[in-house]
Scaffold this active site. Structure first.
Site, PDB file in Angstrom:
ATOM      1  CG  ASP A 274      -2.221   0.767   0.970  1.00  0.00           C
ATOM      2  OD1 ASP A 274      -2.249   1.600   0.034  1.00  0.00           O
ATOM      3  OD2 ASP A 274      -3.200   0.546   1.689  1.00  0.00           O
ATOM      4  CD  GLU A 622     -19.285   6.369   5.017  1.00  0.00           C
ATOM      5  OE1 GLU A 622     -19.034   5.592   5.959  1.00  0.00           O
ATOM      6  OE2 GLU A 622     -20.260   6.211   4.263  1.00  0.00           O
TER       7      GLU A 622
END
Length: 878
Positions: A274, A622
């Site tokens: 990542d 979010e």
């Protein structure tokens, strides 16, 4: 003599051609020969690289190697629900959690296929324009996100397929097959299963967090979807997660990377970290002293790409220091070039059928039709008391209220592309009812507050040095330094760019900055609010004094400053902005704050025949590691799953009108709405429905589409139902282990028609470790055609071992006309009836298993009404 000369010339020609094949100075090598195997070509190519060249290829932005005619390539691309972040207009499908609510593998497969086509068109266009080495132009997509949505507070749960391992695995497999295609030689595009593994928040802690999970939970919950995609779907790539697992960073985990992924599952594809995860080894997890040690360990564990940083550049030093061998680096580089060869990047376009994909597929009619289909399929009808829905089309007036009613950002979700047209709920309703019905709209609230900034047009009050407008200076760096690429006057500051899109001149939208300067002349004495909204960082100065500082990178959203004004006085306004990567945007708006009087609003809309409140939350609140300064939200996660109280208070006022109120909820995660569940007659969950969300919502509200979406997550009643967010044990989590009563259960969803189940057929003589066939008859007993999502659950409760309360092991979405019956058949695989022991091993045991088949999870009510058919599967030893 002439024949001899001809033969001589042919021999000379053949010799010259053969010589050219092996002469390095002519750049004609075996790896360029399409008739050779990919393995042979890759081995030849890598053998010609220097150590420094190999290491450079292990960064996400791999540079060109001119001496070998190897073009540059950036591995970083996204296709979560349509091609993301490209500068070109593309089709945007519903957010992943919404697609999961369709419970339809066929639709998801088609969506991935269409997205791969659009990705090919983008790549082909980029090659044609000389942009193939740019980010978000490649064919390696870091999707799907198959993490388990174990806790509804996680902001990135919207990117997943929900909380269930089986549903996630089946949908993920359909996505991979659709995206990668079925050509025996070439990948259509390369999928990547992420984030491996045991990763699901909290977002603010992800760079330092050490996830602890038992072997049972690891193999029962966190790994099944990854195993399905790696072993069976043959996914091309895997992304390892930021967090640590059992004290080792995931990208350097003995258990996850070496023992399971590479050894047990025999994964031969590529692994990317990542982005910035390798830096976490030595900067945050503190498990390694420096970049060289971290990089060497990551590569040894099988992490082939360092995304986002240049930590892997230290691999040259690591080889010299004996931390890793060049042969180990060769393994990673060969994996990477194997993917590029499988994508056809080193073969003539005429040999690769996908290379012929035309630009016309972008937003083509079939793609637009499919995103509407999936938006419709995703909508979940949660409540419909006294058949308030569907609405009649002969209404005289309808009120559309709420913060998501006309919010184009919400319907697009995150990790999204930009389509040519977006239909919000308000627009969808307007399009549906036409001019004959009066549509009244008021935003009324923000998501969390009853006070709104009412914008005003102040552009005529902007001028600088005798010229109207705002001076804009654009810099080809993030520091506002040097000479601007261009300086020009603009009427306003109102910009949105996809990464790589042209900003000005030939300057692209990443790693750039801008300064906007103007003099604002006040028309009156009083107060005016200036709102600045930007991504990544910005500052706002008034008369040389900094009033807003949001310069630290991450999605800051909007901030405002109230300026006390004196009529006729001039104020120097400066907005400074930079963008690093991802989407870019900067806006400067002005207006005045106004508190909404809910009683007055209710009085204004009481003449409406129906009131549609479109609320919930939004990807503005979010998402991934984002800065949010709103109550109930933290760093992209949620601190409470309750619907923000301001929305409940407004709905109370609307209900007091006596008119039917329909609550259309947009969200990427489960929302607790106890008052609404008790008092609002109709509730519809529309998720973040993509570019056609508004059309789909209107189709459901007015009965032109019969809803059949199902919840891929449990909707709990309150925060008290949730364990500690940081606890990765599955006890009392998700429908599989939750012992309480949810507001709406996983798999739940209503319809405008009814269905019954009977003739459940379970074999009498089934053996352990064998395939079991189960069938059931489903009948549409209502008055409307529609889809039904048939769900099969297994429950095996024995005190001798741990097991879920029940577990989904089969689902099919079918269409039934009014009065029609269909026989639905399921094939249970051996692993579906196996048990997971405490040590994580799988075991096939004899015994009784309860089989329940219905349109939702079984309970007393569904059994009594024949909405569930139930029986016992008795497994015997082989």
């Amino acid at each position: 003599m002439k024949n001899f000369l001809k033969l001589f010339l042919v021999v000379i020609l053949i010799s010259t051609v053969s010589f050219n094949v092996i002469r390095e100075e002519d750049n004609d090598y075996p790896f360029q020969n399409p008739s050779l195997s990919i393995e042979a070509r890759v081995n030849d190519l890598v053998s010609r690289l220097t150590l420094e060249e190999k290491v450079a290829q292990m960064l996400n932005s791999a540079p060109a190697i001119p001496r070998l005619n190897i073009p540059s390539y950036d591995w970083w691309n996204e296709v979560l629900h349509g091609v993301a972040r490209t500068p070109y207009k593309v089709t945007v499908f519903p957010q992943a959690i919404g697609m999961a609510a369709t419970f339809d593998t066929t639709s998801l497969h088609q969506m991935a296929d269409y997205s791969a086509l659009e990705g090919r068109a983008v790549y082909n266009k980029a090659v044609k324009e000389g942009k193939s080495g740019q980010r978000y132009m490649g064919l390696t997509y870091w999707t799907p996100n198959i993490n388990i949505f174990r806790d509804p507070r996680w902001g990135r749960g919207q990117e997943t397929y929900g909380e269930d391992p089986y549903l996630t695995a089946m949908l993920g497999r359909a996505f991979v097959h659709g995206l990668q295609g079925n050509d025996p030689k070439y990948l259509k595009a390369a999928a990547c299963a992420k984030h491996y593994a045991v990763h699901s928040g909290p977002e603010p802690l992800r760079h330092v967090f050490d996830a602890q999970a038992s072997d049972y939970d690891l193999w029962d919950t966190y790994l099944p979807a990854f195993e399905e995609l790696v072993v069976n779907a043959k996914v091309a790539g895997v992304m390892c997660a930021y967090n640590a697992f059992r004290k080792q960073p995931c990208c350097g985990s003995d258990v996850l990377m070496q023992d399971i992924l590479r050894n047990q599952w025999q994964f031969t594809g590529y692994v990317t970290s990542d982005c910035w995860a390798i830096d976490d080894f030595f900067k945050n997890h503190k498990t390694h002293p420096d970049a060289a040690s971290a990089s060497a360990d990551a590569v040894i564990h099988g992490t082939d790409i360092d995304c986002g940083t240049d930590a892997y550049k230290s691999l040259v030093q690591a080889v010299k220091e004996g931390k890793i061998t060049e042969r180990q680096i060769d393994v990673s580089v060969k994996r990477l070039f194997t993917i590029r060869f499988r994508l056809g990047m080193f073969d003539p376009a005429t040999m690769v059928k996908y290379a012929q994909t035309p630009e016309s597929v972008l937003e083509s009619e079939p793609h637009r039709a499919h995103t509407l289909k999936m938006a419709r399929q995703s909508i979940v009808l949660l409540k419909n008391q006294k058949n308030v829905l569907p609405l009649k089309k002969n209404l005289k007036e309808i009120a559309v209220i709420g913060p998501n009613a006309d919010n184009a950002i919400a319907v697009l979700g995150n990790y999204n592309g930009i389509p040519s047209k977006i239909v919000t709920a308000l627009q969808g309703i307007k399009d549906k009812v036409g001019d004959k019905v009066k549509v009244v709209y008021e935003r009324a609230t923000t998501f969390t507050k009853d006070t709104l900034l009412v914008y005003a047009d102040v552009t005529k009050q902007y001028s600088l040095e005798g010229q109207p407008g705002i001076r804009a200076e654009y810099f080809n760096n993030k520091e506002l330094s040097g000479t601007p690429v261009i300086t020009r006057m603009e009427t306003s500051v109102d910009h949105d760019w996809q990464e790589g899109e042209i900003v000005v001149s030939d300057m692209k939208a990443y790693n750039f900055s801008a300064r906007y300067t103007t003099d604002f002349t006040a028309n009156e004495t009083g107060e005016i609010a200036f709102e600045v909204e930007g991504d990544d960082g910005y500052r706002f100065l008034v008369d040389g004094k900094e009033q807003i500082n949001a310069w630290t990178r991450n999605r800051w959203g909007a901030r405002n400053y109230k300026l006390q004004t004196e009529k006729g006085k001039t104020y120097r306004l400066v907005v400074e902005y930079y963008q690093a990567e991802g989407k870019a945007g900067i806006k400067l708006r002005a207006g005045n704050f106004k508190k909404t009087d809910f009683k007055a609003l209710a009085n204004r809309v009481k003449s409406a025949d129906a009131i549609v409140f479109v609320g919930g939350i939004s990807p503005q609140l979010e998402g991934e590691e984002m800065k949010v300064n709103e109550p109930g939200f933290n760093g992209g996660d949620r601190t409470s799953i309750l619907l923000p109280s301001v929305q409940t208070e407004l709905m109370k006022a609307l209900k007091a009108t006596g008119k039917p109120v329909i609550f259309v909820m947009m969200t990427g995660s489960a929302i607790a709405a106890p008052w609404e569940a008790e008092n609002i007659p109709a509730i519809v969950n529309a998720w973040y429905g993509g570019q056609s969300a508004g059309t789909a919502i209107a189709d459901v509200l007015f009965g032109d589409y019969n809803p059949a979406g199902r919840l891929p997550v449990t909707f709990y009643k309150s925060d008290k139902d949730l364990p500690d967010f940081n606890d990765y044990t599955m006890d009392n989590r998700t429908y599989r282990y939750f012992k309480g009563t949810p507001q709406w259960a996983f798999g739940y969803g209503l319809s405008y028609t009814t269905f019954q189940y009977d003739q459940l057929n379970i074999p009498a003589n089934a053996k352990v470790n064998s395939t079991v066939t189960v069938s059931v008859r489903v009948t549409n007993t209502g008055k409307m055609d529609g889809d039904e999502v048939v769900q099969l659950y297994l429950s095996r409760q024995q005190p001798s071992f741990k097991a879920p309360l029940r577990a989904l092991k089969g689902f099919k979405r079918i269409f039934l006309k009014q009065g029609e019956s269909k026989l639905v058949t399921f094939e249970l695989r051996p692993q579906d009836t196996a048990v997971i022991l405490e040590d994580g091993t799988e075991k096939y045991l004899p015994g009784a298993i309860t089989v329940s088949v219905g349109g939702s999870q079984p309970d007393a009510a569904t059994r009594a009404s024949k909405k569930t058919a139930e029986g016992v599967l008795q497994l015997a030893e082989q």
